[in-house]
Design a protein around this motif. Structure first.
Motif, PDB file in Angstrom:
ATOM      1  N   THR A  61      47.087  43.457  30.516  1.00  0.00           N
ATOM      2  CA  THR A  61      48.436  42.878  30.821  1.00  0.00           C
ATOM      3  C   THR A  61      48.080  41.611  31.875  1.00  0.00           C
ATOM      4  O   THR A  61      47.512  42.045  32.765  1.00  0.00           O
ATOM      5  CB  THR A  61      49.563  43.867  31.322  1.00  0.00           C
ATOM      6  N   ILE A  62      48.201  40.449  31.417  1.00  0.00           N
ATOM      7  CA  ILE A  62      48.251  39.309  32.484  1.00  0.00           C
ATOM      8  C   ILE A  62      49.373  39.189  33.185  1.00  0.00           C
ATOM      9  O   ILE A  62      50.622  39.062  32.581  1.00  0.00           O
ATOM     10  CB  ILE A  62      47.858  38.147  31.731  1.00  0.00           C
ATOM     11  N   LEU A  63      49.357  39.141  34.615  1.00  0.00           N
ATOM     12  CA  LEU A  63      50.489  39.300  35.365  1.00  0.00           C
ATOM     13  C   LEU A  63      51.188  38.098  35.120  1.00  0.00           C
ATOM     14  O   LEU A  63      50.306  36.811  34.834  1.00  0.00           O
ATOM     15  CB  LEU A  63      50.119  39.564  36.713  1.00  0.00           C
ATOM     16  N   PRO A  64      52.469  37.706  35.528  1.00  0.00           N
ATOM     17  CA  PRO A  64      53.220  36.506  34.997  1.00  0.00           C
ATOM     18  C   PRO A  64      52.753  35.425  35.814  1.00  0.00           C
ATOM     19  O   PRO A  64      52.612  34.160  35.344  1.00  0.00           O
ATOM     20  CB  PRO A  64      54.881  36.931  35.417  1.00  0.00           C
ATOM     21  N   ALA A  65      52.402  35.499  36.961  1.00  0.00           N
ATOM     22  CA  ALA A  65      51.942  34.406  37.927  1.00  0.00           C
ATOM     23  C   ALA A  65      50.605  33.932  37.342  1.00  0.00           C
ATOM     24  O   ALA A  65      50.436  32.421  37.362  1.00  0.00           O
ATOM     25  CB  ALA A  65      51.909  34.848  39.374  1.00  0.00           C
ATOM     26  N   VAL A  66      49.758  34.808  37.034  1.00  0.00           N
ATOM     27  CA  VAL A  66      48.633  34.333  36.365  1.00  0.00           C
ATOM     28  C   VAL A  66      48.792  33.725  35.156  1.00  0.00           C
ATOM     29  O   VAL A  66      48.095  32.585  34.747  1.00  0.00           O
ATOM     30  CB  VAL A  66      47.683  35.435  36.378  1.00  0.00           C
ATOM     31  N   ARG A  67      49.552  34.270  34.224  1.00  0.00           N
ATOM     32  CA  ARG A  67      49.797  33.795  32.794  1.00  0.00           C
ATOM     33  C   ARG A  67      50.324  32.338  33.078  1.00  0.00           C
ATOM     34  O   ARG A  67      50.135  31.353  32.232  1.00  0.00           O
ATOM     35  CB  ARG A  67      50.747  34.567  31.869  1.00  0.00           C
ATOM     36  N   GLN A  68      51.151  32.064  33.833  1.00  0.00           N
ATOM     37  CA  GLN A  68      51.999  30.862  34.082  1.00  0.00           C
ATOM     38  C   GLN A  68      50.758  29.850  34.726  1.00  0.00           C
ATOM     39  O   GLN A  68      50.922  28.618  34.310  1.00  0.00           O
ATOM     40  CB  GLN A  68      52.960  31.088  35.272  1.00  0.00           C
ATOM     41  N   ALA A  69      49.876  30.134  35.640  1.00  0.00           N
ATOM     42  CA  ALA A  69      49.030  29.417  36.119  1.00  0.00           C
ATOM     43  C   ALA A  69      47.927  28.798  34.953  1.00  0.00           C
ATOM     44  O   ALA A  69      47.577  27.710  34.760  1.00  0.00           O
ATOM     45  CB  ALA A  69      48.256  29.841  37.140  1.00  0.00           C
ATOM     46  N   ILE A  70      47.532  29.778  33.889  1.00  0.00           N
ATOM     47  CA  ILE A  70      46.581  29.499  33.064  1.00  0.00           C
ATOM     48  C   ILE A  70      47.529  28.602  32.059  1.00  0.00           C
ATOM     49  O   ILE A  70      47.017  27.409  31.687  1.00  0.00           O
ATOM     50  CB  ILE A  70      46.479  30.661  32.227  1.00  0.00           C
ATOM     51  N   ASP A  71      48.811  28.703  31.747  1.00  0.00           N
ATOM     52  CA  ASP A  71      49.773  28.001  30.662  1.00  0.00           C
ATOM     53  C   ASP A  71      49.931  26.449  31.342  1.00  0.00           C
ATOM     54  O   ASP A  71      49.820  25.598  30.552  1.00  0.00           O
ATOM     55  CB  ASP A  71      51.051  28.726  30.457  1.00  0.00           C
TER      56      ASP A  71
END
Length: 86
Positions: A61-71
């Motif tokens: 599971t990718i935590l939301p802050a990490v996913r957001q930074a990648i996106d």
């Protein structure tokens, strides 16, 4: 007890450092992604693309802050890099 694999900010920084990207100590996920996309070249772009694909296809599971930074940072920079190449 169930154990879930999580990708947090420290994991992202570790993965980027393992690929040879220099990250400032205490960098946020957003800052780390900014550092990684500076001066993209074909080899760096391939390494980042591969890392992102592994993160998204893995069972963690990718935590939301990490996913957001990648996106917000990695994916647009990689897309732009690919568009600029002949």
């Amino acid at each position: 007890m169930m154990h879930a694999d999580l990708i947090d900010q420290d994991d992202l920084l570790g993965k980027l450092r393992a690929l040879g990207f220099e990250m400032p100590a205490g960098a946020s996920a957003e800052q780390a992604c900014d550092c990684a996309v500076r001066g993209l070249d074909p080899a760096r772009a391939r390494a980042l693309r591969s890392m992102v694909e592994q993160l998204f296809s893995g069972g963690a599971t990718i935590l939301p802050a990490v996913r957001q930074a990648i996106d917000r940072n990695l994916l647009p920079a990689l897309a732009q890099f690919n568009q600029q190449r002949p």
